[in-house]
Write an enzyme that holds these catalytic residues in place. Structure first.
Site, PDB file in Angstrom:
ATOM      1  N   ALA A  31       0.949  -1.288   0.015  1.00 15.03           N
ATOM      2  CA  ALA A  31      -0.033  -0.047  -0.016  1.00 15.03           C
ATOM      3  C   ALA A  31       0.808   1.367  -0.096  1.00 15.03           C
ATOM      4  O   ALA A  31       0.339   2.433   0.319  1.00 15.03           O
ATOM      5  CB  ALA A  31      -0.915   0.167   1.190  1.00 15.03           C
ATOM      6  N   ASN A  32       2.039   1.281  -0.115  1.00 14.76           N
ATOM      7  CA  ASN A  32       2.983   2.362  -0.465  1.00 14.76           C
ATOM      8  C   ASN A  32       2.940   2.907  -1.881  1.00 14.76           C
ATOM      9  O   ASN A  32       3.596   3.904  -2.018  1.00 14.76           O
ATOM     10  CB  ASN A  32       4.291   2.177   0.080  1.00 14.76           C
ATOM     11  CG  ASN A  32       4.914   1.205  -0.827  1.00 14.76           C
ATOM     12  OD1 ASN A  32       4.456   0.655  -1.798  1.00 14.76           O
ATOM     13  ND2 ASN A  32       6.084   0.786  -0.245  1.00 14.76           N
ATOM     14  N   GLY A  36      -2.784  -0.047  -4.151  1.00 19.80           N
ATOM     15  CA  GLY A  36      -2.977  -0.208  -2.769  1.00 19.80           C
ATOM     16  C   GLY A  36      -3.011   0.975  -1.812  1.00 19.80           C
ATOM     17  O   GLY A  36      -3.762   1.214  -0.946  1.00 19.80           O
ATOM     18  N   TYR A 186       3.058 -14.591 -14.801  1.00 13.86           N
ATOM     19  CA  TYR A 186       2.246 -13.735 -14.028  1.00 13.86           C
ATOM     20  C   TYR A 186       0.967 -14.187 -14.357  1.00 13.86           C
ATOM     21  O   TYR A 186       0.024 -14.125 -13.152  1.00 13.86           O
ATOM     22  CB  TYR A 186       2.371 -12.257 -14.748  1.00 13.86           C
ATOM     23  CG  TYR A 186       1.443 -11.115 -14.296  1.00 13.86           C
ATOM     24  CD1 TYR A 186       1.922 -10.627 -12.781  1.00 13.86           C
ATOM     25  CD2 TYR A 186       0.387 -10.789 -14.810  1.00 13.86           C
ATOM     26  CE1 TYR A 186       0.977  -9.836 -12.373  1.00 13.86           C
ATOM     27  CE2 TYR A 186      -0.268  -9.718 -14.045  1.00 13.86           C
ATOM     28  CZ  TYR A 186       0.067  -9.240 -12.878  1.00 13.86           C
ATOM     29  OH  TYR A 186      -0.757  -8.364 -12.158  1.00 13.86           O
TER      30      TYR A 186
HETATM   31  N1  LIG Z   1      -1.694  -2.157 -12.431  1.00 13.18           N
HETATM   32  C1  LIG Z   1      -2.684  -2.955 -13.042  1.00 13.18           C
HETATM   33  O1  LIG Z   1      -2.985  -2.726 -14.314  1.00 13.18           O
HETATM   34  C2  LIG Z   1      -2.961  -4.162 -12.616  1.00 13.18           C
HETATM   35  C3  LIG Z   1      -3.992  -5.170 -13.259  1.00 13.18           C
HETATM   36  C4  LIG Z   1      -4.293  -6.168 -12.643  1.00 13.18           C
HETATM   37  C5  LIG Z   1      -3.790  -6.424 -11.301  1.00 13.18           C
HETATM   38  N2  LIG Z   1      -2.990  -5.824 -10.805  1.00 13.18           N
HETATM   39  C6  LIG Z   1      -2.443  -6.222  -9.432  1.00 13.18           C
HETATM   40  O2  LIG Z   1      -2.765  -4.992  -8.506  1.00 13.18           O
HETATM   41  C7  LIG Z   1      -1.809  -5.317  -7.250  1.00 13.18           C
HETATM   42  C8  LIG Z   1      -1.262  -3.765  -6.928  1.00 13.18           C
HETATM   43  O3  LIG Z   1      -0.266  -3.582  -8.255  1.00 13.18           O
HETATM   44  P1  LIG Z   1      -0.105  -2.036  -8.791  1.00 13.18           P
HETATM   45  O4  LIG Z   1      -0.650  -2.259 -10.143  1.00 13.18           O
HETATM   46  O5  LIG Z   1      -0.632  -1.093  -7.720  1.00 13.18           O
HETATM   47  O6  LIG Z   1       1.576  -1.927  -8.587  1.00 13.18           O
HETATM   48  P2  LIG Z   1       2.498  -1.257  -7.778  1.00 13.18           P
HETATM   49  O7  LIG Z   1       2.234   0.247  -7.882  1.00 13.18           O
HETATM   50  O8  LIG Z   1       4.107  -1.626  -8.284  1.00 13.18           O
HETATM   51  O9  LIG Z   1       2.241  -1.872  -6.610  1.00 13.18           O
HETATM   52  C9  LIG Z   1       2.542  -2.896  -5.972  1.00 13.18           C
HETATM   53  C10 LIG Z   1       2.876  -2.809  -4.305  1.00 13.18           C
HETATM   54  O10 LIG Z   1       3.354  -4.357  -4.256  1.00 13.18           O
HETATM   55  C11 LIG Z   1       4.649  -4.140  -3.229  1.00 13.18           C
HETATM   56  N3  LIG Z   1       5.381  -5.326  -3.472  1.00 13.18           N
HETATM   57  C12 LIG Z   1       5.884  -5.624  -4.669  1.00 13.18           C
HETATM   58  N4  LIG Z   1       6.684  -6.802  -4.384  1.00 13.18           N
HETATM   59  C13 LIG Z   1       6.794  -6.801  -2.968  1.00 13.18           C
HETATM   60  C14 LIG Z   1       7.699  -7.690  -2.230  1.00 13.18           C
HETATM   61  N5  LIG Z   1       8.279  -8.800  -2.374  1.00 13.18           N
HETATM   62  N6  LIG Z   1       7.433  -7.627  -0.840  1.00 13.18           N
HETATM   63  C15 LIG Z   1       6.455  -6.709  -0.359  1.00 13.18           C
HETATM   64  N7  LIG Z   1       5.650  -5.961  -0.986  1.00 13.18           N
HETATM   65  C16 LIG Z   1       6.098  -5.967  -2.459  1.00 13.18           C
HETATM   66  C17 LIG Z   1       5.142  -2.907  -3.955  1.00 13.18           C
HETATM   67  O11 LIG Z   1       6.210  -2.556  -2.950  1.00 13.18           O
HETATM   68  P3  LIG Z   1       7.485  -1.799  -3.667  1.00 13.18           P
HETATM   69  O12 LIG Z   1       7.269  -0.705  -4.121  1.00 13.18           O
HETATM   70  O13 LIG Z   1       8.457  -2.030  -2.307  1.00 13.18           O
HETATM   71  O14 LIG Z   1       7.924  -2.807  -4.552  1.00 13.18           O
HETATM   72  C18 LIG Z   1       3.979  -1.943  -4.142  1.00 13.18           C
HETATM   73  O15 LIG Z   1       3.713  -1.553  -2.874  1.00 13.18           O
HETATM   74  C19 LIG Z   1      -0.742  -6.474  -7.689  1.00 13.18           C
HETATM   75  O16 LIG Z   1      -1.076  -7.591  -7.070  1.00 13.18           O
HETATM   76  C20 LIG Z   1      -1.038  -6.348  -9.270  1.00 13.18           C
HETATM   77  O17 LIG Z   1      -0.818  -7.728  -9.735  1.00 13.18           O
HETATM   78  C21 LIG Z   1      -2.627  -4.558 -11.184  1.00 13.18           C
END
Ligand SMILES: NC(=O)c1ccc[n+]([C@@H]2O[C@H](COP(=O)([O-])OP(=O)(O)OC[C@H]3O[C@@H](n4cnc5c(N)ncnc54)[C@H](OP(=O)(O)O)[C@@H]3O)[C@@H](O)[C@H]2O)c1
Length: 307
Positions: A31-32, A36, A186
């Protein structure tokens, strides 16, 4: 009809359809940034206590400040751990227990996408599988005692429409030692996490745990940090440019997690897959109770010593 109307409401409006606020304690992983963080801002704005998780301390501290300033709610705490490492999850759960006596909602949102070359964590797990599938499996397990102490607890796990893109699940090679690709890893990790959550429903039934619902969501497509690693190749760059007009706003991407975490409309709903605040029917070809159980057994085996 009601759900159609919801699609036109903002996440805060959807959640506050509950007439009187039933203040919840909500833990959101990853959630940073991205979806999230947006989820955390909306839930804090409504008045819930939010515990955000991140990997990097400075980035997560800053996110907490931003969430407080945008929501006007100071009841926001932060915790850090690399959830792709099994060894970091039990101490993380201990820290959650120090912050609260019970947990109403766990949102398994953290996720990652990597490049076309297969990489392993220092614990020897394929990285996409480790963060997208194994982490929600282990974290949800270890948080069950805290969730059981809530009157009505909910687990919401963020999957993706990409669950369709992984091809036939190779159950003899779950971590893709052979035939790895970005899309396969993925897609399968997001199908597998949906299977794990379905299997959790069976597990809770067998344990006679009746106060916890478990649902999976897909947030649509949104520009975020997800493609930091995976977006470096030319193919992904082209796909991203072509896909841009179809992308949703961050607010819309967070809406289904917020809806499933708080709306009274889905009280008691469990084992479902939601997108755009509506139930999504998953085709039979993506569901196999036998394969689902085999995956669960695999996760249990590799998490031996941590459960
Ligand atoms: N964006 C899209 O279009 C989309 C579509 C479908 C599903 N999703 C899903 O939505 C969710 C959120 O993704 P987002 O799009 O918001 O991407 P994001 O901005 O990259 O956010 C992902 C979050 O997960 C954390 N994270 C990743 N690897 C980690 C690890 N090893 N340990 C702890 N924290 C970790 C990241 O922290 P760090 O900053 O430290 O890496 C970040 O806070 C994910 O599950 C993604 O697969 C996204």
């Amino acid at each position: 009809m009601e759900n159609k109307l919801n699609a036109k409401l903002s996440p805060s409006q959807i959640a506050t359809q509950n007439k009187k606020l039933d203040k919840k304690i909500i833990l959101i992983t990853g959630a940073n940034s991205g979806i999230g963080k947006e989820t955390a801002i909306s839930l804090a704005k409504i008045g819930h206590k939010v515990i955000i998780h991140g990997r990097d301390v400075e980035k997560t501290k800053q996110a907490r400040e931003e969430i407080i300033s945008k929501s006007g709610n100071k009841d926001v705490e932060y915790l850090c751990a690399d959830l792709s490492l099994k060894a970091e999850i039990p101490p993380f759960v201990d820290k959650v227990k120090q912050k609260c006596d019970y947990l109403d909602v766990l949102i398994n949102n953290a996720g990652g996408q990597f490049g076309n070359k297969r990489e392993e964590s220092i614990e020897g797990h394929e990285k996409t599988f480790a963060i997208n599938t194994l982490a929600p499996f282990l974290l949800t397990h270890l948080l069950l005692p805290l969730l059981q102490k809530s009157k009505n607890a909910r687990v919401v796990t963020v999957s993706s429409e990409s669950y369709k893109m992984g091809g036939k699940p190779p159950l003899e090679d779950i971590e893709l030692k052979h035939n790895y690709s970005l899309f396969k890893s993925y897609g399968l990790s997001k199908l597998y996490v949906w299977w794990i959550m379905r299997e959790f429903v069976e597990y809770l039934k067998a344990q006679n745990i009746t106060n916890i619902t478990i649902n999976t969501v897909e947030p649509g497509s949104v520009e975020s940090g997800l493609q930091r690693e995976s977006g470096k190749g030319i193919l992904m760059k082209i796909i991203t440019i072509l896909w841009k007009p179809m992308m949703w706003s961050m607010e819309k991407a967070a809406a289904t997690s917020i809806y499933m975490a708080t709306s009274s409309e889905v009280e008691g709903v469990t084992g479902k897959f939601y997108g755009d605040c509506k139930e999504k029917i998953i085709k039979d070809k993506y569901i196999s109770p036998k394969a689902q159980k085999a995956l669960w057994d695999y996760c249990q085996k590799v998490c031996e010593g941590y459960l």
